[in-house]
Enzyme design. Structure first.
Site, PDB file in Angstrom:
ATOM      1  N   ASN A 125       4.197  -6.797  -3.582  1.00 54.92           N
ATOM      2  CA  ASN A 125       2.921  -7.498  -3.753  1.00 54.92           C
ATOM      3  C   ASN A 125       2.196  -7.632  -2.410  1.00 54.92           C
ATOM      4  O   ASN A 125       1.621  -8.665  -2.123  1.00 54.92           O
ATOM      5  CB  ASN A 125       3.186  -8.887  -4.369  1.00 54.92           C
ATOM      6  CG  ASN A 125       1.924  -9.662  -4.639  1.00 54.92           C
ATOM      7  OD1 ASN A 125       0.960  -9.116  -5.169  1.00 54.92           O
ATOM      8  ND2 ASN A 125       1.911 -10.939  -4.268  1.00 54.92           N
ATOM      9  N   GLY A 127      -0.348  -5.759  -1.248  1.00 55.13           N
ATOM     10  CA  GLY A 127      -1.725  -5.295  -1.175  1.00 55.13           C
ATOM     11  C   GLY A 127      -2.707  -6.172  -1.916  1.00 55.13           C
ATOM     12  O   GLY A 127      -2.370  -6.899  -2.842  1.00 55.13           O
ATOM     13  N   LYS A 138      -3.170  -8.485  -5.482  1.00 58.24           N
ATOM     14  CA  LYS A 138      -3.263  -7.664  -6.692  1.00 58.24           C
ATOM     15  C   LYS A 138      -2.522  -8.301  -7.863  1.00 58.24           C
ATOM     16  O   LYS A 138      -2.927  -8.176  -9.026  1.00 58.24           O
ATOM     17  CB  LYS A 138      -2.714  -6.270  -6.404  1.00 58.24           C
ATOM     18  CG  LYS A 138      -2.981  -5.257  -7.501  1.00 58.24           C
ATOM     19  CD  LYS A 138      -2.516  -3.872  -7.102  1.00 58.24           C
ATOM     20  CE  LYS A 138      -3.400  -3.287  -6.014  1.00 58.24           C
ATOM     21  NZ  LYS A 138      -3.028  -1.880  -5.704  1.00 58.24           N
ATOM     22  N   GLY A 231       4.129  -0.759   4.994  1.00 58.48           N
ATOM     23  CA  GLY A 231       4.564  -0.005   3.820  1.00 58.48           C
ATOM     24  C   GLY A 231       5.731  -0.623   3.075  1.00 58.48           C
ATOM     25  O   GLY A 231       6.413  -1.527   3.558  1.00 58.48           O
ATOM     26  N   VAL A 261       4.040  -4.274  -8.357  1.00 60.81           N
ATOM     27  CA  VAL A 261       3.667  -5.332  -9.295  1.00 60.81           C
ATOM     28  C   VAL A 261       2.617  -4.856 -10.299  1.00 60.81           C
ATOM     29  O   VAL A 261       2.555  -5.361 -11.427  1.00 60.81           O
ATOM     30  CB  VAL A 261       3.177  -6.589  -8.534  1.00 60.81           C
ATOM     31  CG1 VAL A 261       1.815  -6.356  -7.891  1.00 60.81           C
ATOM     32  CG2 VAL A 261       3.162  -7.818  -9.438  1.00 60.81           C
ATOM     33  N   GLU A 262       1.800  -3.872  -9.909  1.00 60.25           N
ATOM     34  CA  GLU A 262       0.722  -3.410 -10.794  1.00 60.25           C
ATOM     35  C   GLU A 262       1.168  -2.307 -11.746  1.00 60.25           C
ATOM     36  O   GLU A 262       0.348  -1.783 -12.510  1.00 60.25           O
ATOM     37  CB  GLU A 262      -0.483  -2.930  -9.972  1.00 60.25           C
ATOM     38  CG  GLU A 262      -0.325  -1.593  -9.277  1.00 60.25           C
ATOM     39  CD  GLU A 262       0.338  -1.694  -7.917  1.00 60.25           C
ATOM     40  OE1 GLU A 262       0.283  -0.708  -7.161  1.00 60.25           O
ATOM     41  OE2 GLU A 262       0.914  -2.766  -7.608  1.00 60.25           O
ATOM     42  N   LYS A 397      -4.542   1.181 -10.880  1.00 64.86           N
ATOM     43  CA  LYS A 397      -5.086   1.348  -9.531  1.00 64.86           C
ATOM     44  C   LYS A 397      -6.592   1.545  -9.539  1.00 64.86           C
ATOM     45  O   LYS A 397      -7.219   1.674  -8.496  1.00 64.86           O
ATOM     46  CB  LYS A 397      -4.426   2.551  -8.840  1.00 64.86           C
ATOM     47  CG  LYS A 397      -2.916   2.410  -8.653  1.00 64.86           C
ATOM     48  CD  LYS A 397      -2.352   3.626  -7.951  1.00 64.86           C
ATOM     49  CE  LYS A 397      -0.855   3.477  -7.737  1.00 64.86           C
ATOM     50  NZ  LYS A 397      -0.270   4.650  -7.028  1.00 64.86           N
TER      51      LYS A 397
END
Length: 509
Positions: A125, A127, A138, A231, A261-262, A397
């Site tokens: 998580n 980003g 996100k 990263g 997570v997405e 995304k």
């Protein structure tokens, strides 16, 4: 609770089917083998001066962070060359087919609870939702009305804990960009049957591309724009630093399941976990069939007869055509043995390959060196790639993917995303929304309600287009608003195999 392919005169094609066997053919991949894969360094960077550890520590970096950064910077300056003649499509014997797991490693249901009790789930998580115009973590974005990515993760693990009477914890790896916000959000899960822990990954300083000098200076206020999270591969070192690896080992935990997570498809899979356990696998990377829309991410390759992950963003543009027949796509669903990770870190043998990004700040090119977690497949003794169906890879995304997720194509059930049983076939429609829909706020303004996509195959929308409510789209629908024109799709319209132009003419497709 919270707390090698043989050369031939004609190059055969790999067919993009769902079968693992179909992905492996005798292919002549390269017409030449004397060119390096990655772009060269700039002259100034190649002869960059060494950095003093004291400088990094003065910036506030922790000793292990400074050591890791120094190692990556040195590797970047002295990077190994990768030549195309050493690269091959992986042999099928190096893969495990998900659909064969029930034969290779059959599950003993009476042992399911004991096996699940050894598991820890980690969600990445770090980003923000920048690609969709969001400035928040996100995980807090809504994937359905009132339901966020984090809500989905919690609901799924809670259901597993209830069904099997276990305590599978949810661990969230944040970056400095998302940590404080996420810690506030998880307070709402205090009454849920899931233990939630968080930890923060490292911060690395950006460097100037031409000199590799550091952007931040000691004894100056911290500027977040001068730093970056290095990263997903940073997860192993940061998890160790947090004390959680030792804590989980002491509690009898043996495996971690890592995913973005997405990714709505990254749920706990008892069949995969059982295979990891029975075959004593130290690192398992889930890969799936690559499709046309998979453009930014990693492919699995064999380099010097060993499995490697290659990030396509790192390849010279003129070399990308080499990889058109590589069909194994990284899902970033990763299964890792906790004890093996701990030992590699303590022995200082966990060296992940890096990727480089060149962001611009004030018209100056910077350098960010990052490590993807999937690169770990090169470090562990007993590592394996598991070929899984596409339903374990449902990333969000873009708003195009968000539209599909929010439509009646899918049904949500206790944190799991399932294809609507009323939809024929197992494929999801191909949706391409234009730049006018790029941000979530613009996307939401242009849809009065989400259309019925149950019988849709392909949707392309370009230009200034607005959708009314209760619209149904079927087959192939293409809507194009010409420059300076606006197209409004009226309420209740059914569009089936139609092309809608800016002059509002509806044509059969």
């Amino acid at each position: 609770m919270t707390d090698t392919a043989t050369p031939t005169t004609e190059r055969p094609k790999l067919q993009s089917t769902g079968s693992l066997h179909s992905l492996f053919k005798n292919v002549d991949l390269f017409s030449e083998n004397d060119e390096e894969l990655y772009p060269p360094l700039q002259h100034g960077a190649r002869f960059a001066s060494p950095l003093d550890d004291g400088t990094l520590l003065a910036l506030g970096m922790k000793p292990d962070e400074a050591k890791a950064f120094q190692k990556q910077r040195h590797a970047y300056i002295n990077k190994d060359q990768i030549y195309t003649d050493e690269i091959k499509i992986p042999n099928k014997t190096e893969m495990v087919d998900y659909h064969q797991l029930h034969l290779v490693s059959p599950v003993d249901q009476s042992n399911a609870s004991r096996l699940l009790s050894k598991l820890v789930v980690i969600k990445l998580n770090g980003g923000l939702g920048n690609s969709m115009g969001c400035k928040t973590a996100k995980s807090t974005m809504e994937v359905a009305p009132g339901v966020t990515f984090l809500d989905m993760a919690v609901a799924h693990i809670e259901q597993i804990n209830q069904d099997y009477n276990v305590d599978v914890p949810l661990v969230i790896m944040n970056s400095y960009k998302t940590h404080n916000e996420t810690n506030k959000v998880i307070e709402k899960y205090k009454t849920h049957k899931v233990s939630i822990k968080t930890f923060q990954q490292s911060m690395f300083p950006k460097m100037y591309k031409d000199t590799l000098n550091l952007v931040p200076k000691p004894n100056t206020p911290m500027n977040p724009k001068e730093w970056y999270p290095p990263g997903s591969g940073d997860i192993f070192r940061s998890l160790q630093r947090s004390g959680l690896i030792d804590e989980f080992l002491a509690a009898g935990k043996e495996y971690i399941f890592i995913s973005n997570v997405e990714n709505l498809g990254s749920i706990i899979d008892l069949q995969v976990l059982n295979h990891i356990h029975l075959q004593k696998i130290e690192f398992g990377l889930e890969v799936t069939n690559r499709i046309n829309t998979d453009s930014t991410g990693g492919i699995l390759m064999s380099y010097k007869d060993k499995l490697h992950l290659l990030e396509l963003s790192q390849v010279k543009p003129e070399k990308l055509k080499i990889f058109k027949d590589f069909k194994l796509w990284n899902t970033n669903n990763i299964w890792v043995n906790l004890k093996s990770v701990s030992n590699l870190i303590k022995e200082d043998k966990l060296d992940l390959d890096w990727i480089v990004n060149y962001p611009l700040e004030n018209h100056k090119a910077m350098v960010q060196l990052e490590t993807p977690a999937g690169m770990g497949i090169q470090n562990f003794k007993n590592s394996v790639a598991i070929f899984v169906p596409r339903d374990r890879y449902r990333p969000i995304k873009s708003t195009s993917q968000l539209l599909v997720a929010q439509s009646n194509i899918f049904q949500f059930d206790h944190g799991q995303v399932k294809l609507n049983t009323k939809r024929e076939g197992q494929d999801v429609p191909l949706v391409k929304l234009g730049e006018e829909f790029a941000t979530v706020s613009d996307y939401e303004k242009r849809f009065k309600s989400i259309p019925d996509l149950l019988e849709l195959d392909h949707l392309t929308v370009s230009g200034d287009v607005y959708f009314g409510s209760k619209i149904t789209l079927k087959g192939t629908v293409i809507i194009v608003a010409n420059h300076g024109e606006r197209v409004d799709i009226p309420d209740g319209v059914v569009l089936e195999n139609k092309v809608l132009s800016g002059t509002l003419r509806i044509l059969d497709h």
